[in-house]
Design a protein around this motif. Structure first.
Motif, PDB file in Angstrom:
ATOM      1  N   ARG A 233      76.444  48.873  84.655  1.00 42.12           N
ATOM      2  CA  ARG A 233      77.423  49.035  83.508  1.00 42.12           C
ATOM      3  C   ARG A 233      77.014  47.839  82.789  1.00 42.12           C
ATOM      4  O   ARG A 233      76.826  48.030  81.365  1.00 42.12           O
ATOM      5  CB  ARG A 233      78.709  48.858  83.734  1.00 42.12           C
ATOM      6  N   ASN A 234      76.759  46.694  83.116  1.00 39.73           N
ATOM      7  CA  ASN A 234      76.487  45.594  82.590  1.00 39.73           C
ATOM      8  C   ASN A 234      75.365  45.515  81.948  1.00 39.73           C
ATOM      9  O   ASN A 234      74.969  45.221  80.493  1.00 39.73           O
ATOM     10  CB  ASN A 234      76.579  44.200  83.398  1.00 39.73           C
ATOM     11  N   HIS A 235      74.268  45.872  82.555  1.00 43.93           N
ATOM     12  CA  HIS A 235      72.741  46.046  82.012  1.00 43.93           C
ATOM     13  C   HIS A 235      72.792  47.196  80.835  1.00 43.93           C
ATOM     14  O   HIS A 235      71.952  46.919  79.778  1.00 43.93           O
ATOM     15  CB  HIS A 235      71.635  46.382  82.908  1.00 43.93           C
ATOM     16  N   TYR A 236      73.354  48.215  81.007  1.00 44.65           N
ATOM     17  CA  TYR A 236      73.606  49.185  79.885  1.00 44.65           C
ATOM     18  C   TYR A 236      74.383  48.629  78.599  1.00 44.65           C
ATOM     19  O   TYR A 236      73.804  48.760  77.447  1.00 44.65           O
ATOM     20  CB  TYR A 236      74.473  50.291  80.273  1.00 44.65           C
ATOM     21  N   SER A 237      75.393  47.636  78.772  1.00 49.88           N
ATOM     22  CA  SER A 237      76.151  47.178  77.953  1.00 49.88           C
ATOM     23  C   SER A 237      75.005  46.095  77.032  1.00 49.88           C
ATOM     24  O   SER A 237      75.174  46.038  75.766  1.00 49.88           O
ATOM     25  CB  SER A 237      77.240  46.432  78.131  1.00 49.88           C
ATOM     26  N   TYR A 238      74.263  45.558  77.763  1.00 52.44           N
ATOM     27  CA  TYR A 238      73.122  44.358  77.092  1.00 52.44           C
ATOM     28  C   TYR A 238      72.466  45.176  76.210  1.00 52.44           C
ATOM     29  O   TYR A 238      71.778  44.772  75.284  1.00 52.44           O
ATOM     30  CB  TYR A 238      72.625  43.878  78.217  1.00 52.44           C
ATOM     31  N   ALA A 239      71.610  46.420  76.906  1.00 57.31           N
ATOM     32  CA  ALA A 239      70.480  47.390  76.332  1.00 57.31           C
ATOM     33  C   ALA A 239      71.196  48.024  75.198  1.00 57.31           C
ATOM     34  O   ALA A 239      70.446  48.274  73.995  1.00 57.31           O
ATOM     35  CB  ALA A 239      70.136  48.122  77.433  1.00 57.31           C
ATOM     36  N   HIS A 240      72.477  48.209  75.161  1.00 50.79           N
ATOM     37  CA  HIS A 240      72.934  49.121  73.932  1.00 50.79           C
ATOM     38  C   HIS A 240      74.327  48.283  73.370  1.00 50.79           C
ATOM     39  O   HIS A 240      75.228  48.816  73.659  1.00 50.79           O
ATOM     40  CB  HIS A 240      73.290  50.689  74.383  1.00 50.79           C
ATOM     41  N   PRO A 241      74.064  47.412  72.740  1.00 47.76           N
ATOM     42  CA  PRO A 241      75.202  46.575  72.330  1.00 47.76           C
ATOM     43  C   PRO A 241      76.086  47.456  71.092  1.00 47.76           C
ATOM     44  O   PRO A 241      77.217  47.143  70.894  1.00 47.76           O
ATOM     45  CB  PRO A 241      74.678  45.155  71.649  1.00 47.76           C
ATOM     46  N   ALA A 242      75.248  48.120  70.498  1.00 48.76           N
ATOM     47  CA  ALA A 242      76.165  48.856  69.279  1.00 48.76           C
ATOM     48  C   ALA A 242      76.887  49.972  69.901  1.00 48.76           C
ATOM     49  O   ALA A 242      77.787  50.516  69.377  1.00 48.76           O
ATOM     50  CB  ALA A 242      75.044  49.616  68.471  1.00 48.76           C
ATOM     51  N   SER A 243      76.417  50.490  71.073  1.00 53.59           N
ATOM     52  CA  SER A 243      77.313  51.420  71.435  1.00 53.59           C
ATOM     53  C   SER A 243      79.083  50.893  71.863  1.00 53.59           C
ATOM     54  O   SER A 243      79.092  49.946  72.048  1.00 53.59           O
ATOM     55  CB  SER A 243      76.946  52.135  73.013  1.00 53.59           C
ATOM     56  N   SER A 244      79.764  52.010  71.677  1.00 51.64           N
ATOM     57  CA  SER A 244      81.093  51.638  72.017  1.00 51.64           C
ATOM     58  C   SER A 244      81.288  51.316  73.427  1.00 51.64           C
ATOM     59  O   SER A 244      81.346  52.013  74.276  1.00 51.64           O
ATOM     60  CB  SER A 244      82.123  52.855  71.438  1.00 51.64           C
ATOM     61  N   GLN A 245      81.985  49.936  73.626  1.00 50.60           N
ATOM     62  CA  GLN A 245      82.247  49.623  75.057  1.00 50.60           C
ATOM     63  C   GLN A 245      83.697  49.139  75.013  1.00 50.60           C
ATOM     64  O   GLN A 245      84.215  48.447  74.031  1.00 50.60           O
ATOM     65  CB  GLN A 245      81.215  48.518  75.443  1.00 50.60           C
ATOM     66  N   SER A 246      84.374  49.055  76.155  1.00 48.56           N
ATOM     67  CA  SER A 246      85.877  48.702  76.269  1.00 48.56           C
ATOM     68  C   SER A 246      85.600  47.311  76.437  1.00 48.56           C
ATOM     69  O   SER A 246      85.031  46.966  77.448  1.00 48.56           O
ATOM     70  CB  SER A 246      86.369  49.516  77.760  1.00 48.56           C
ATOM     71  N   PRO A 247      86.292  46.540  75.276  1.00 48.26           N
ATOM     72  CA  PRO A 247      86.547  44.935  75.658  1.00 48.26           C
ATOM     73  C   PRO A 247      86.962  44.487  77.046  1.00 48.26           C
ATOM     74  O   PRO A 247      86.714  43.511  77.394  1.00 48.26           O
ATOM     75  CB  PRO A 247      87.460  44.525  74.394  1.00 48.26           C
ATOM     76  N   GLU A 248      87.941  45.352  77.692  1.00 42.92           N
ATOM     77  CA  GLU A 248      88.410  44.922  79.013  1.00 42.92           C
ATOM     78  C   GLU A 248      87.839  45.164  80.094  1.00 42.92           C
ATOM     79  O   GLU A 248      87.600  44.863  81.222  1.00 42.92           O
ATOM     80  CB  GLU A 248      89.778  45.495  79.228  1.00 42.92           C
ATOM     81  N   GLY A 249      86.638  45.933  79.748  1.00 45.57           N
ATOM     82  CA  GLY A 249      85.648  46.542  80.997  1.00 45.57           C
ATOM     83  C   GLY A 249      86.144  47.835  81.743  1.00 45.57           C
ATOM     84  O   GLY A 249      87.236  48.422  81.141  1.00 45.57           O
TER      85      GLY A 249
END
Length: 398
Positions: A233-249
């Motif tokens: 999940r962390n690698h995906y959030s780094y690779a796609h910063p523009a995608s909507s991610q929950s701030p709390e994880g």
């Protein structure tokens, strides 16, 4: 008989002085005449003659023929006088009582009690003492009579008012009646609506239980598989910063330990086939006591471990398996612990391969080797399997 002298009083009650010699009277501060004699006994009594009339009427009615033939000469002057005026007094008393009588709602003629009757009732109830426990209604009536007498003795005005129109008698007690024979059958035949289908559940809400057969919940265990998913999940959030991610994880998911359910069978069979051999079927545990013979570890909807007994009577551990990626996470230890606690006061036995590392786990729980069996797994394992064909028979004595 010593002479009686009557002192003056302001109320209806009169004060009588017995055996008091003539002495000089003096006025007190209250203006009432006081007799200065140390042996004086003053008794405040009622002017009601009910007790006296009843006494003389009883004496006259109980006279024997010998008393009647003895002649009036032997009777005292007072008795002769009372015998002459008694009939007239009794007639007048009956007229006064009739004027005070009222008819209650049940048609019964009632009258207020006289002072003599009140004192007689209190004396009779006090004489009984604790010999007989009075009913609540009788105790209430006795307290009211005592209060009424005390108010009269202390000259409290305006508190002894009795509304004769409110006089009533106790309603007649009806004998207990047996209910109709079919009333209990009718009550038992009433069908109620289950809460989950009722109108109350629509108002208050209903959430069906998703933890059927729940044994325990673990929020702290972090297995290698959970760490791997966190890294993904962390690698995906780094690779796609523009995608909507929950701030709390991601929301944490606990490990739930439950008993075997029909929805678990497919995953349990696949897990046992990968760890042991093909063709294992444990569906018969659903017909027996699955809540005592099974502990299934769930992560979300994924079966990550299974610990199974053959039956509560035999208490033989048939399978203990953990999904790949969840080893060294105390999952097997937790399942074995709960399986033992679900079957107390019974010896638990099992067979384990001679080279199986699970031998150390069983030793920590107190299992002891009782027998070494050669070629125990020859009929189950492939000849090329790395697992030993020999087995130890272990027992946990309780």
């Amino acid at each position: 008989m010593p002479p009686f002298r009557r002192a003056s009083s302001k109320n209806e009650d009169e004060a009588y002085v017995e055996g008091v010699p003539q002495a000089k009277r003096q006025k007190g501060n209250s203006g009432r005449t006081v007799v200065p004699c140390p042996n004086m006994r003053v008794t405040r009594t009622s002017m009601s003659l009910d007790g006296l009339l009843d006494f003389f009427r009883t004496e006259i009615e109980n006279r024997t023929p010998d008393d009647l033939t003895s002649g009036p000469e032997e009777a005292s002057y007072f008795e002769r006088f009372m015998g002459s005026v008694l009939p007239e007094c009794l007639e007048i008393r009956c007229q006064v009582q009739d004027s005070d009588s009222r008819t209650d709602n049940f048609g019964t003629l009632l009258r207020p009690l006289s002072r003599y009757e009140v004192s007689a009732a209190i004396k009779y109830a006090s004489a009984l003492g604790a010999a007989a426990l009075p009913l609540p209604a009788q105790a209430t009536i006795l307290r009211k009579l005592q209060l009424r007498r005390e108010r009269r003795r202390t000259d409290i005005q305006g508190l002894d008012f009795v509304n004769h129109n409110s006089l009533t008698s106790v309603p007649p007690q009806l004998p207990p009646q047996q209910p109709p024979s079919g009333i209990f059958d009718s009550l038992k035949s009433i069908r109620t609506t289950p809460y989950e289908m009722s109108f109350l559940s629509r108002l208050c809400g209903y959430r069906p239980s998703t933890d059927s057969g729940l044994v325990a919940v673990d929020w702290e265990t972090r297995s290698p598989w959970i760490e791997l998913m966190t890294d993904v999940r962390n690698h995906y959030s780094y690779a796609h910063p523009a995608s909507s991610q929950s701030p709390e994880g991601p929301v944490p998911i606990p490990i739930r330990y439950v008993s075997l359910q029909p929805s678990h069978l497919q995953q349990v069979h696949e897990l046992l086939a990968r760890v042991f051999w093909d063709g294992i079927n444990v569906s018969d545990l659903l017909q027996s006591s699955s809540e005592r013979c099974s502990v299934i570890a769930m992560y979300g909807k994924i079966v990550i471990g299974a610990a199974l007994l053959s039956s509560p009577q035999e208490a033989y551990i048939t399978y203990l398996a953990v999904r790949a990626g969840w080893h060294n996470s105390q999952v097997a230890t937790t399942m074995l612990y709960h399986l033992i606690m679900l079957n107390p006061h019974k010896d638990i036995t099992l067979h384990v391969a001679a080279n199986n590392p699970a031998m150390l786990l069983y030793n920590r729980f107190g299992f002891k080797a009782e027998e070494f069996i050669t070629g125990f797994y020859e009929d189950y394992l492939d000849s090329q399997s790395r697992a030993s064909m020999n087995a130890f028979r272990l027992r946990l004595r309780r």
